[in-house]
Design a protein around this motif. Structure first.
Motif, mmCIF file in Angstrom:
data_model
loop_
_atom_site.group_PDB
_atom_site.id
_atom_site.type_symbol
_atom_site.label_atom_id
_atom_site.label_comp_id
_atom_site.label_asym_id
_atom_site.label_seq_id
_atom_site.Cartn_x
_atom_site.Cartn_y
_atom_site.Cartn_z
ATOM 1 N N LEU A 107 -39.667 61.207 19.254
ATOM 2 C CA LEU A 107 -39.639 59.839 19.746
ATOM 3 C C LEU A 107 -40.160 58.936 18.636
ATOM 4 O O LEU A 107 -41.218 59.207 18.073
ATOM 5 C CB LEU A 107 -40.520 59.677 20.984
ATOM 6 N N ARG A 108 -39.430 57.850 18.365
ATOM 7 C CA ARG A 108 -39.867 56.949 17.302
ATOM 8 C C ARG A 108 -39.612 55.510 17.696
ATOM 9 O O ARG A 108 -38.653 55.197 18.407
ATOM 10 C CB ARG A 108 -39.135 57.245 15.995
ATOM 11 N N THR A 109 -40.462 54.624 17.193
ATOM 12 C CA THR A 109 -40.209 53.187 17.267
ATOM 13 C C THR A 109 -40.235 52.622 15.858
ATOM 14 O O THR A 109 -40.936 53.127 14.972
ATOM 15 C CB THR A 109 -41.263 52.455 18.118
ATOM 16 N N ASN A 110 -39.462 51.578 15.642
ATOM 17 C CA ASN A 110 -39.429 50.894 14.357
ATOM 18 C C ASN A 110 -40.652 49.996 14.200
ATOM 19 O O ASN A 110 -41.396 49.745 15.163
ATOM 20 C CB ASN A 110 -38.165 50.042 14.241
ATOM 21 N N VAL A 111 -40.864 49.492 13.011
ATOM 22 C CA VAL A 111 -41.918 48.508 12.768
ATOM 23 C C VAL A 111 -41.643 47.273 13.630
ATOM 24 O O VAL A 111 -40.545 46.710 13.595
ATOM 25 C CB VAL A 111 -41.975 48.124 11.275
ATOM 26 N N GLY A 112 -42.623 46.881 14.428
ATOM 27 C CA GLY A 112 -42.478 45.728 15.304
ATOM 28 C C GLY A 112 -41.829 46.021 16.639
ATOM 29 O O GLY A 112 -41.739 45.141 17.492
ATOM 30 N N GLU A 113 -41.394 47.262 16.861
ATOM 31 C CA GLU A 113 -40.697 47.618 18.094
ATOM 32 C C GLU A 113 -41.653 48.264 19.091
ATOM 33 O O GLU A 113 -42.565 49.001 18.723
ATOM 34 C CB GLU A 113 -39.555 48.590 17.783
ATOM 35 N N GLN A 114 -41.437 48.003 20.380
ATOM 36 C CA GLN A 114 -42.165 48.648 21.469
ATOM 37 C C GLN A 114 -41.165 49.119 22.517
ATOM 38 O O GLN A 114 -40.151 48.476 22.733
ATOM 39 C CB GLN A 114 -43.172 47.675 22.109
ATOM 40 N N LYS A 115 -41.466 50.229 23.168
ATOM 41 C CA LYS A 115 -40.583 50.700 24.235
ATOM 42 C C LYS A 115 -41.345 51.637 25.159
ATOM 43 O O LYS A 115 -42.335 52.257 24.767
ATOM 44 C CB LYS A 115 -39.347 51.392 23.675
ATOM 45 N N THR A 116 -40.874 51.723 26.405
ATOM 46 C CA THR A 116 -41.449 52.617 27.396
ATOM 47 C C THR A 116 -40.398 53.632 27.805
ATOM 48 O O THR A 116 -39.249 53.278 28.100
ATOM 49 C CB THR A 116 -41.926 51.828 28.637
ATOM 50 N N LEU A 117 -40.784 54.915 27.815
ATOM 51 C CA LEU A 117 -39.851 55.997 28.079
ATOM 52 C C LEU A 117 -40.425 56.955 29.114
ATOM 53 O O LEU A 117 -41.632 57.176 29.171
ATOM 54 C CB LEU A 117 -39.558 56.777 26.790
ATOM 55 N N VAL B 74 -40.668 60.609 29.622
ATOM 56 C CA VAL B 74 -40.470 61.771 28.748
ATOM 57 C C VAL B 74 -40.400 63.074 29.520
ATOM 58 O O VAL B 74 -39.930 64.093 28.994
ATOM 59 C CB VAL B 74 -41.576 61.844 27.678
ATOM 60 N N ALA B 75 -40.880 63.065 30.756
ATOM 61 C CA ALA B 75 -40.872 64.265 31.589
ATOM 62 C C ALA B 75 -41.071 63.816 33.027
ATOM 63 O O ALA B 75 -41.506 62.689 33.277
ATOM 64 C CB ALA B 75 -41.990 65.230 31.164
ATOM 65 N N PRO B 76 -40.749 64.663 33.987
ATOM 66 C CA PRO B 76 -41.001 64.282 35.382
ATOM 67 C C PRO B 76 -42.470 63.924 35.604
ATOM 68 O O PRO B 76 -43.360 64.722 35.350
ATOM 69 C CB PRO B 76 -40.606 65.547 36.159
ATOM 70 N N GLY B 77 -42.694 62.680 36.024
ATOM 71 C CA GLY B 77 -44.058 62.244 36.298
ATOM 72 C C GLY B 77 -44.853 61.833 35.084
ATOM 73 O O GLY B 77 -46.064 61.625 35.174
ATOM 74 N N VAL B 78 -44.206 61.685 33.914
ATOM 75 C CA VAL B 78 -44.919 61.283 32.695
ATOM 76 C C VAL B 78 -44.141 60.165 31.997
ATOM 77 O O VAL B 78 -42.976 60.353 31.645
ATOM 78 C CB VAL B 78 -45.106 62.457 31.707
ATOM 79 N N SER B 79 -44.795 59.024 31.791
ATOM 80 C CA SER B 79 -44.192 57.929 31.034
ATOM 81 C C SER B 79 -45.045 57.644 29.809
ATOM 82 O O SER B 79 -46.271 57.816 29.827
ATOM 83 C CB SER B 79 -44.071 56.663 31.895
ATOM 84 N N VAL B 80 -44.393 57.214 28.748
ATOM 85 C CA VAL B 80 -45.076 56.910 27.488
ATOM 86 C C VAL B 80 -44.665 55.513 27.044
ATOM 87 O O VAL B 80 -43.474 55.233 26.877
ATOM 88 C CB VAL B 80 -44.736 57.941 26.393
ATOM 89 N N GLU B 81 -45.643 54.664 26.853
ATOM 90 C CA GLU B 81 -45.424 53.307 26.356
ATOM 91 C C GLU B 81 -45.787 53.301 24.878
ATOM 92 O O GLU B 81 -46.953 53.434 24.514
ATOM 93 C CB GLU B 81 -46.298 52.324 27.140
ATOM 94 N N MET B 82 -44.774 53.165 24.032
ATOM 95 C CA MET B 82 -44.970 53.315 22.588
ATOM 96 C C MET B 82 -45.136 51.955 21.916
ATOM 97 O O MET B 82 -44.374 51.027 22.167
ATOM 98 C CB MET B 82 -43.784 54.052 21.972
ATOM 99 N N ASN B 83 -46.128 51.878 21.029
ATOM 100 C CA ASN B 83 -46.334 50.673 20.245
ATOM 101 C C ASN B 83 -45.534 50.767 18.947
ATOM 102 O O ASN B 83 -44.807 51.730 18.706
ATOM 103 C CB ASN B 83 -47.829 50.491 19.968
ATOM 104 N N THR B 84 -45.695 49.790 18.096
ATOM 105 C CA THR B 84 -44.971 49.692 16.833
ATOM 106 C C THR B 84 -45.149 50.914 15.936
ATOM 107 O O THR B 84 -46.212 51.543 15.916
ATOM 108 C CB THR B 84 -45.427 48.437 16.069
#
Length: 322
Positions: free
Chosen positions: A118-128, A130-140
């Motif tokens: 899982l990757r985000t670009n410089v300045g990018e944020q996203k929420t995914l 990743v598994a049943p019952g697990v979410s990941v909010e990724m910063n830049t």
């Protein structure tokens, strides 16, 4: 200082100026440059003179003048070949291409043993999810390897960057998070933030209860607490203001009585290029600041105006503050 060492130092200063504008300079290069400037007043002065020449004559004229001087003094084997192409050979385009080559969209299949990445670009944020019952909010600028066993996601390894992990109360299977050289074990219904930069890690608990296993020791982290650890050991849990510590989730960066050097190091994660402080006194200055992520393109100018710094803007998003 004798003429030989003065010339040698001048050549190094011009070499740094060329490299910083080449579009290939990295975060490590920025830190190495900062250390070189801090080694001696002569180094800092040599770079200030090189920068003044760059500003007064423009990149191409300054480099042509220095190249002629270097050839006359050192012959064809001088260490840094300063050509017009080194300055003008598409520094901005090279920087953009670097990000395109290194970064990719989230959920890309990497080579073993990392597997899913899982990757985000410089300045990018996203929420995914990743598994049943697990979410990941990724910063830049974040890089995560997903751990799988038998095609089932069992955890993740934060290799660089910052993320908030939320485990639903309904999840029954363990989800182990690795960060730096530590492992996190959490109960269902837990939410926590993890950050890893330069082999140093922090864990901030939002809800529930999590435990850091590092160097054979278990350290609990409770809500509104943060624990830092690195190769030298694990710190004590300290209370934090979650709104300030995780303000990036609202696309805001808040700094409270922090050295400007630390503020700039954090800001550099959100913008291409680098802001480099060349004056130690300026870097040690304690500041209170609040920036939105929409201001990252002009943040160097905002710092310049707010703290009376002198800014030299170079190609590729590099800015020198003194």
């Amino acid at each position: 200082m004798d003429a030989y060492h003065r010339h040698d130092r001048t050549t190094e200063a011009h070499g740094w100026l060329v490299h910083l504008t080449s579009g290939t300079a990295t975060r490590e290069d920025g830190e190495a440059f900062r250390r070189w400037c801090a080694e001696s007043e002569e180094n800092a002065l040599a770079f200030a003179e090189a920068r003044a020449l760059w500003e007064a004559l423009g990149p191409a004229a300054a480099l042509r003048k220095h190249e002629r001087s270097s050839r006359a003094r050192s012959g064809p084997t001088h260490r840094v070949r300063l050509t017009r192409r080194a300055f003008l050979g598409g520094a901005v385009a090279a920087t953009a291409a670097t990000f395109l080559m290194v970064r990719s969209d989230a959920f890309t299949r990497g080579s073993a043993p990392d597997g899913l990445t899982l990757r985000t670009n410089v300045g990018e944020q996203k929420t995914l999810r990743v598994a049943p019952g697990v979410s990941v909010e990724m910063n830049t600028d974040t890089d995560i390897a997903v751990r799988e066993r038998g095609g089932v996601v069992t955890g993740m390894h934060l290799r660089d960057g910052e993320a908030v992990v939320r485990i639903d109360p309904s999840r029954k299977d363990p989800f182990v998070v690795e960060v730096a050289d530590g492992r996190l074990f959490s109960e269902p219904g837990t939410a926590f933030a993890v950050r890893c930069t330069d082999e140093a890690a922090t864990v901030t608990c939002l809800d529930g209860h999590t435990v850091i296993n590092h160097d054979g020791t278990n350290t609990p982290v409770k809500p509104a607490q943060q624990v830092a650890f690195d190769a030298t050991g694990t710190g004590a849990a300290v209370g934090v203001n979650l709104g300030t510590a995780l303000s990036w989730r609202d696309r805001v960066l808040i700094y409270d009585n922090q050295p400007l050097a630390d503020v700039v190091a954090d800001i550099n994660r959100y913008r291409p290029g680098r802001i480099v402080i060349t004056d130690r006194t300026l870097g040690e200055r304690r500041v209170h600041a609040r920036f939105t992520l929409d201001q990252m393109g002009e943040v160097a100018t905002l710092i310049q105006d707010a703290y009376g710094a002198h800014a030299t803007h170079l190609p590729g998003g590099w800015v020198l503050l003194s």
